[in-house]
Enzyme design. Structure first.
Site, PDB file in Angstrom:
ATOM      1  N   ARG A 198      -9.713   0.335   8.393  1.00 32.77           N
ATOM      2  CA  ARG A 198      -9.316  -0.938   8.950  1.00 32.77           C
ATOM      3  C   ARG A 198     -10.304  -1.782   9.678  1.00 32.77           C
ATOM      4  O   ARG A 198     -10.120  -3.060   9.961  1.00 32.77           O
ATOM      5  CB  ARG A 198      -8.245  -0.916   9.717  1.00 32.77           C
ATOM      6  N   ARG A 241      11.724  -2.333  11.080  1.00 36.77           N
ATOM      7  CA  ARG A 241      10.503  -1.775  11.419  1.00 36.77           C
ATOM      8  C   ARG A 241      10.160  -2.871  12.755  1.00 36.77           C
ATOM      9  O   ARG A 241      10.069  -4.226  12.473  1.00 36.77           O
ATOM     10  CB  ARG A 241       9.676  -1.991  10.429  1.00 36.77           C
ATOM     11  N   LYS A 296       0.757  -1.017   0.119  1.00 42.84           N
ATOM     12  CA  LYS A 296       0.030   0.172  -0.153  1.00 42.84           C
ATOM     13  C   LYS A 296       0.786   1.196  -0.137  1.00 42.84           C
ATOM     14  O   LYS A 296       0.613   2.220  -0.721  1.00 42.84           O
ATOM     15  CB  LYS A 296      -0.989  -0.161   1.126  1.00 42.84           C
ATOM     16  N   ARG A 324      -0.829  -9.649  12.998  1.00 47.07           N
ATOM     17  CA  ARG A 324      -1.334  -8.582  12.099  1.00 47.07           C
ATOM     18  C   ARG A 324      -2.483  -9.159  10.771  1.00 47.07           C
ATOM     19  O   ARG A 324      -3.315  -8.866  10.589  1.00 47.07           O
ATOM     20  CB  ARG A 324      -0.349  -7.907  11.214  1.00 47.07           C
ATOM     21  N   ARG A 372      11.398  -6.936   4.967  1.00 49.94           N
ATOM     22  CA  ARG A 372      11.369  -5.384   5.477  1.00 49.94           C
ATOM     23  C   ARG A 372      12.111  -5.136   6.812  1.00 49.94           C
ATOM     24  O   ARG A 372      12.717  -4.210   7.088  1.00 49.94           O
ATOM     25  CB  ARG A 372      10.020  -4.837   5.390  1.00 49.94           C
TER      26      ARG A 372
HETATM   27  P1  ATP Z   1       1.885  -1.880   4.398  1.00 51.73           P
HETATM   28  O1  ATP Z   1       0.659  -2.409   3.655  1.00 51.73           O
HETATM   29  O2  ATP Z   1       2.269  -0.649   3.988  1.00 51.73           O
HETATM   30  O3  ATP Z   1       3.152  -2.772   4.293  1.00 51.73           O
HETATM   31  P2  ATP Z   1       0.728  -2.266   7.142  1.00 51.73           P
HETATM   32  O4  ATP Z   1      -0.545  -2.169   6.632  1.00 51.73           O
HETATM   33  O5  ATP Z   1       1.314  -3.533   7.848  1.00 51.73           O
HETATM   34  O6  ATP Z   1       1.931  -1.895   5.999  1.00 51.73           O
HETATM   35  P3  ATP Z   1       0.727   0.175   8.755  1.00 51.73           P
HETATM   36  O7  ATP Z   1      -0.412   0.513   7.589  1.00 51.73           O
HETATM   37  O8  ATP Z   1       1.994   1.073   8.376  1.00 51.73           O
HETATM   38  O9  ATP Z   1       0.987  -1.218   8.394  1.00 51.73           O
HETATM   39  O10 ATP Z   1       0.265  -0.048  10.312  1.00 51.73           O
HETATM   40  C1  ATP Z   1       0.998  -0.391  11.275  1.00 51.73           C
HETATM   41  C2  ATP Z   1       0.090  -0.762  12.346  1.00 51.73           C
HETATM   42  O11 ATP Z   1      -0.379   0.702  12.806  1.00 51.73           O
HETATM   43  C3  ATP Z   1      -0.806  -1.397  12.087  1.00 51.73           C
HETATM   44  O12 ATP Z   1      -0.444  -2.827  12.482  1.00 51.73           O
HETATM   45  C4  ATP Z   1      -2.055  -0.961  13.495  1.00 51.73           C
HETATM   46  O13 ATP Z   1      -1.422  -1.531  14.579  1.00 51.73           O
HETATM   47  C5  ATP Z   1      -1.765   0.529  13.387  1.00 51.73           C
HETATM   48  N1  ATP Z   1      -2.747   1.240  12.516  1.00 51.73           N
HETATM   49  C6  ATP Z   1      -2.463   1.804  11.316  1.00 51.73           C
HETATM   50  N2  ATP Z   1      -3.679   2.365  10.918  1.00 51.73           N
HETATM   51  C7  ATP Z   1      -4.609   1.778  11.534  1.00 51.73           C
HETATM   52  C8  ATP Z   1      -5.762   1.996  11.626  1.00 51.73           C
HETATM   53  N3  ATP Z   1      -6.779   2.740  10.824  1.00 51.73           N
HETATM   54  N4  ATP Z   1      -6.791   1.637  12.631  1.00 51.73           N
HETATM   55  C9  ATP Z   1      -6.071   0.691  13.580  1.00 51.73           C
HETATM   56  N5  ATP Z   1      -5.006   0.645  13.741  1.00 51.73           N
HETATM   57  C10 ATP Z   1      -3.971   1.320  12.561  1.00 51.73           C
HETATM   58 MG    MG Z   2       2.377   1.230   5.190  1.00 47.67          MG
END
Ligand code: ATP
Ligand code: MG
Length: 195
Positions: A89, A134, A14, A145, A128
């Site tokens: 989310r 990270r 994303k 996750r 990553r």
């Molecule tokens: P990517 O798809 O970019 O590789 P990702 O989806 O694993 O990454 P991030 O979007 O960066 O990760 O989010 C990291 C963490 O931040 C999530 O696992 C969650 O704990 C928290 N977080 C981010 N956005 C939200 C949200 N909209 N609601 C709740 N928690 C969130």
């Molecule tokens: Mg991200």
């Protein structure tokens, strides 16, 4: 406004696709993950709270996230459009986004769902983790996750499919090929919204 949600499991790309989208379409990037990581760096109260959830691979509670999103939208109302990365989310977040945008006489035009199988997701995140350090890119947190994604986030696909806004994109190819598919969808929609 051209408001787009970039959607997909953790590690689906994303953030990477968002960078390319903002460059080509001039949209304003709202990455909730990036916002939370910046708060953690600052050792703010919000950051300290968020860190506890993120380490466990859990979602930060809706009330915090909706507040963050509202403020970020408010502060950037002159944008040509937003790309929402990592939000919504949960269904509650999805509803909140609909309301927030409706109140401002706009809406989400497309949800781009980056489709990537689980083995590949795990591989990318472990990689990553090694490259960037990270803290949530370790096997324990990754498993949580993915679980959280399947239970709490995946239902949003049906939510948006019913609205006719879901566009699925094969996310396994290399970055530029994925972006070509993304561009195809956005070019079509950008043309429509201009009319
Ligand atoms: P990517 O798809 O970019 O590789 P990702 O989806 O694993 O990454 P991030 O979007 O960066 O990760 O989010 C990291 C963490 O931040 C999530 O696992 C969650 O704990 C928290 N977080 C981010 N956005 C939200 C949200 N909209 N609601 C709740 N928690 C969130
Ligand atoms: Mg991200």
């Amino acid at each position: 406004m051209l408001n787009v949600v970039i959607f997909g499991a953790p590690g689906s790309g994303k953030g990477t696709q968002s960078e390319l989208i903002i460059r080509k379409y001039g949209l304003f990037h709202i990455s909730t993950g990036d916002i939370l990581r910046a708060e953690i760096e600052k050792h703010s109260e919000l950051g300290t709270t968020a860190d506890m959830y993120i380490k466990e691979g859990k979602l930060v509670p809706d009330q915090f996230m909706i507040e963050i999103l509202t403020q970020t939208i408010e502060a950037n109302l002159t944008a040509k459009g937003f790309i929402f990365d990592g939000f919504p989310r949960t269904l509650a977040q999805g509803e909140a986004l609909e309301n927030l945008l409706r109140e401002r006489n706009t809406n989400v035009v497309a949800v781009l769902n980056l489709d990537v199988e689980e083995d590949e997701l795990v591989k990318r995140m472990l990689n990553r983790g090694k490259e960037t350090g990270r803290s949530d890119d370790n096997l324990y947190t990754i498993k949580n996750r993915l679980n959280v994604y399947n239970i709490q986030t995946e239902p949003l696909k049906t939510f948006y499919r019913k609205k006719g806004k879901l566009f699925s994109i094969k996310g396994k190819d290399d970055v530029n090929e994925v972006f070509e598919s993304v561009s195809e969808v956005l070019d079509r929609l950008a043309f429509k919204t201009r009319k």
